[in-house]
Scaffold this active site. Structure first.
Site, PDB file in Angstrom:
ATOM      1  N   ASN A 257     -14.436 -35.156   2.542  1.00  0.00           N
ATOM      2  CA  ASN A 257     -15.255 -35.907   1.611  1.00  0.00           C
ATOM      3  C   ASN A 257     -15.532 -37.300   2.188  1.00  0.00           C
ATOM      4  OD1 ASN A 257     -16.580 -36.509  -0.912  1.00  0.00           O
ATOM      5  ND2 ASN A 257     -14.830 -37.826  -1.347  1.00  0.00           N
ATOM      6  N   GLU A 258     -16.809 -37.543   2.505  1.00  0.00           N
ATOM      7  CA  GLU A 258     -17.278 -38.860   2.944  1.00  0.00           C
ATOM      8  C   GLU A 258     -16.519 -39.429   4.138  1.00  0.00           C
ATOM      9  OE1 GLU A 258     -17.592 -41.213  -0.667  1.00  0.00           O
ATOM     10  OE2 GLU A 258     -19.261 -39.959  -1.355  1.00  0.00           O
ATOM     11  N   GLU A 380     -23.945 -34.868  -3.893  1.00  0.00           N
ATOM     12  CA  GLU A 380     -23.341 -35.763  -4.894  1.00  0.00           C
ATOM     13  C   GLU A 380     -24.420 -36.736  -5.271  1.00  0.00           C
ATOM     14  OE1 GLU A 380     -19.889 -38.176  -4.248  1.00  0.00           O
ATOM     15  OE2 GLU A 380     -18.686 -36.525  -3.474  1.00  0.00           O
ATOM     16  N   TRP A 409     -23.105 -34.951  -9.598  1.00  0.00           N
ATOM     17  CA  TRP A 409     -21.760 -35.494  -9.817  1.00  0.00           C
ATOM     18  C   TRP A 409     -21.716 -35.977 -11.253  1.00  0.00           C
ATOM     19  CZ3 TRP A 409     -17.456 -35.527  -6.763  1.00  0.00           C
ATOM     20  CH2 TRP A 409     -16.348 -36.241  -7.289  1.00  0.00           C
TER      21      TRP A 409
HETATM   22  C1  LIG Z   1     -12.562 -44.571   3.939  1.00  0.00           C
HETATM   23  O1  LIG Z   1     -11.178 -44.813   4.103  1.00  0.00           O
HETATM   24  C2  LIG Z   1     -10.841 -46.102   4.547  1.00  0.00           C
HETATM   25  C3  LIG Z   1      -9.341 -46.170   4.672  1.00  0.00           C
HETATM   26  O2  LIG Z   1      -8.714 -45.736   3.500  1.00  0.00           O
HETATM   27  C4  LIG Z   1     -11.358 -47.171   3.601  1.00  0.00           C
HETATM   28  O3  LIG Z   1     -11.143 -48.463   4.177  1.00  0.00           O
HETATM   29  C5  LIG Z   1     -12.833 -46.969   3.357  1.00  0.00           C
HETATM   30  O4  LIG Z   1     -13.293 -47.882   2.399  1.00  0.00           O
HETATM   31  C6  LIG Z   1     -13.027 -45.548   2.868  1.00  0.00           C
HETATM   32  N1  LIG Z   1     -14.347 -45.289   2.379  1.00  0.00           N
HETATM   33  C7  LIG Z   1     -15.447 -45.323   3.032  1.00  0.00           C
HETATM   34  C8  LIG Z   1     -16.622 -44.900   2.264  1.00  0.00           C
HETATM   35  O5  LIG Z   1     -15.490 -45.653   4.195  1.00  0.00           O
END
Ligand SMILES: *[C@@H]1O[C@H](CO)[C@@H](O)[C@H](O)[C@H]1NC(C)=O
Ligand SMILES: *[C@@H]1O[C@H](CO)[C@@H](O)[C@H](O)[C@H]1NC(C)=O
Ligand SMILES: *[C@@H]1O[C@H](CO)[C@@H](O)[C@H](O)[C@H]1NC(C)=O
Length: 449
Positions: A257-258, A380, A409
């Site tokens: 996910n993302e 989403e 979503w």
């Molecule tokens: C992905 O994970 C990292 C580490 O938990 C976080 O800093 C970041 O904000 C998260 N989300 C995205 C959309 O990058």
């Protein structure tokens, strides 16, 4: 209600200090510069031109856990809605043909909703059936949900327990057996599932737990590059995906996910780039294809473009922030079957005209879809205000641009024990948007759509 049961030790991950590539690790392929030898008991085996892998030498080409025959639910499922179009057959695997999904030679309209919670909350089989029945009554064909929960202390439903750097898959009633019930309930309601295998975010464990447990580091980006972390993720995939190899209810696996390089907060290590994640996408998707030739594979990313000249954050790979996603490059990966796009309220600073931004985002991804000649889905999307007008506009854009499919979503159900989780986006059956979904799904299912 939480079902408390025994933890069955299905798979213990052993880590090796050896310099050779670990079991399930990569050991060759186009562009591979790492070790080409494998740890004892495994042999480097060519999977395809870009990927050779250390497989157990006793069982080359590969062993997978026995496929479980999913038992039917014990409660009577509610039937799907009466619509003018019959639901797709529950037999046969959904495949891709050009920019369409197909099932048994016919166009498969990929429309529906997200329900991340269905296999995480300890719901009863009757509740799972109600959740899927509520979704099916909109005319939906497809539901996206999560197929992981990494914990460091056993509690509730979880799929993998981490202790002292070692992961144990929970194959018992609070683990994979619970997910068997999810799959059976979806099937009983004529739906298919897109299942996401880990999370960029720390909700339900995900990437940061792997990295923390195996390397002791808080560097998120090691998820994509550390050989032991990659081997551990493949080990989980082997256990989870391997259980459902012959299950047509599963439409696709999604890598994460993302996925992103470290987000916009915090200091970047400066080493994670779009190439890092594209390489990781190639390796993990090829690994899934090597054990599972039946199911489709997608990424689960937000769909960022990499246009150095663009003034807009979602379109530009911002060097100092290292988002690390190049939608078009990832869609070109041969072991990725379809593209995924997200757009959520106020996404990425687009607050002036969120509806207009979403429509532009859909239109530009439909252009990529045509260029790559692969399906692309808006998997989403959500706003918490002006839902009816915003979603109607986005649904219209999906139809007019020919984007392949969409999953809102998110879905919601009123259970007698209380409502399913509401993060402000949930659409319960008594919400006006529920009828807008049904209208749109009917358009997407029409022969010309
Ligand atoms: C992905 O994970 C990292 C580490 O938990 C976080 O800093 C970041 O904000 C998260 N989300 C995205 C959309 O990058
Ligand atoms: C983890 O390591 C600690 C400290 O060495 C030890 O006390 C504990 O029993 C270990 N737990 C497991 C599950 O191996
Ligand atoms: C994707 O593949 C096409 C066709 O080979 C190529 O023209 C295009 O440049 C590729 N795009 C990216 C971003 O790699």
């Amino acid at each position: 209600m939480l079902k408390i049961g025994l933890l069955a030790i299905a798979l213990a991950l052993t880590l090796s200090a050896n310099a050779a590539s670990p079991k399930w690790g990569q050991c060759g392929g186009i562009g591979w510069t790492g070790d080409t030898t494998c740890v004892a008991g495994t042999a480097c085996t060519v999977q395809n031109a870009r990927y050779s892998q250390c497989l157990p030498s006793s069982s080359v080409p590969i062993t997978t856990p026995p496929t479980t025959v999913v038992p039917p639910p014990t409660s009577a499922p509610s039937g799907p809605a009466t619509t003018s179009v019959p639901p797709p057959s529950s037999t046969g695997f959904v495949k891709v043909s050009g920019q369409k999904f197909v099932l048994n030679g016919q166009m498969y309209p990929l429309v529906g909703a997200n329900a991340y919670w269905v296999g995480l909350m300890g719901y009863t089989i009757a509740e799972m059936n109600q959740a899927f029945s509520d979704i099916a009554k909109t005319g939906a064909t497809t539901v996206r949900t999560l197929g992981f929960n990494d914990v460091t202390t056993p509690n509730g439903i979880y799929y993998q327990l981490w202790q002292n750097g070692t992961a144990t898959v929970n194959a018992g009633p609070t683990g994979l057996q619970n997910f068997d019930d999810v799959v059976a309930a979806a099937k009983a309601n004529g739906l298919r599932l897109i299942i996401t295998l880990t999370n960029n975010w720390s909700d339900y464990g995900g990437m940061d737990v792997y990295v923390q447990q195996i390397t002791g580091s808080a560097d998120h980006d090691l998820f994509y590059t550390d050989a032991n972390v990659i081997a551990a993720f493949k080990s989980y995939i082997n256990a989870f995906v391997g259980r459902y190899l012959n299950e047509p209810t599963i439409l696709a696996w999604e890598l994460a996910n993302e996925p992103r390089c470290r987000g916009s907060t915090g200091t970047s290590t400066g080493t994670c780039t779009t190439q890092t994640i594209t390489n990781w996408v190639g390796e993990i998707s090829a690994y899934i294809k090597s054990i599972d030739q039946n199911h489709l594979v997608g990424i689960g990313d937000e769909g960022f473009f990499n246009e150095p000249g663009s003034p807009d954050y979602p379109y530009q790979y911002v060097q100092h922030e290292h988002i690390g996603i190049d939608f078009d490059a990832n869609l070109n990966v041969t072991t990725i079957d379809f593209g995924t796009v997200h757009v959520i309220q106020g996404s990425w600073g687009q607050t002036a005209d969120p509806t207009g931004f979403g429509s532009r985002w859909i239109t530009d991804h439909a252009t990529s879809q045509k260029a790559a000649n692969k399906p692309v889905i808006l998997e989403e999307f959500g706003v918490t205000s002006d839902q009816a007008s915003t979603y109607s506009a986005w649904y219209d854009t999906i139809v007019s641009t020919g984007l392949t499919g969409d999953l809102i979503w998110q879905a919601g159900s009123h259970f007698s024990t209380g409502d399913t989780p509401n993060d402000g986006y949930a659409i319960y059956p008594d919400d006006p948007v529920y009828a807008i979904e049904a209208q749109h799904f009917a358009v997407m299912k029409a022969p010309s759509g």
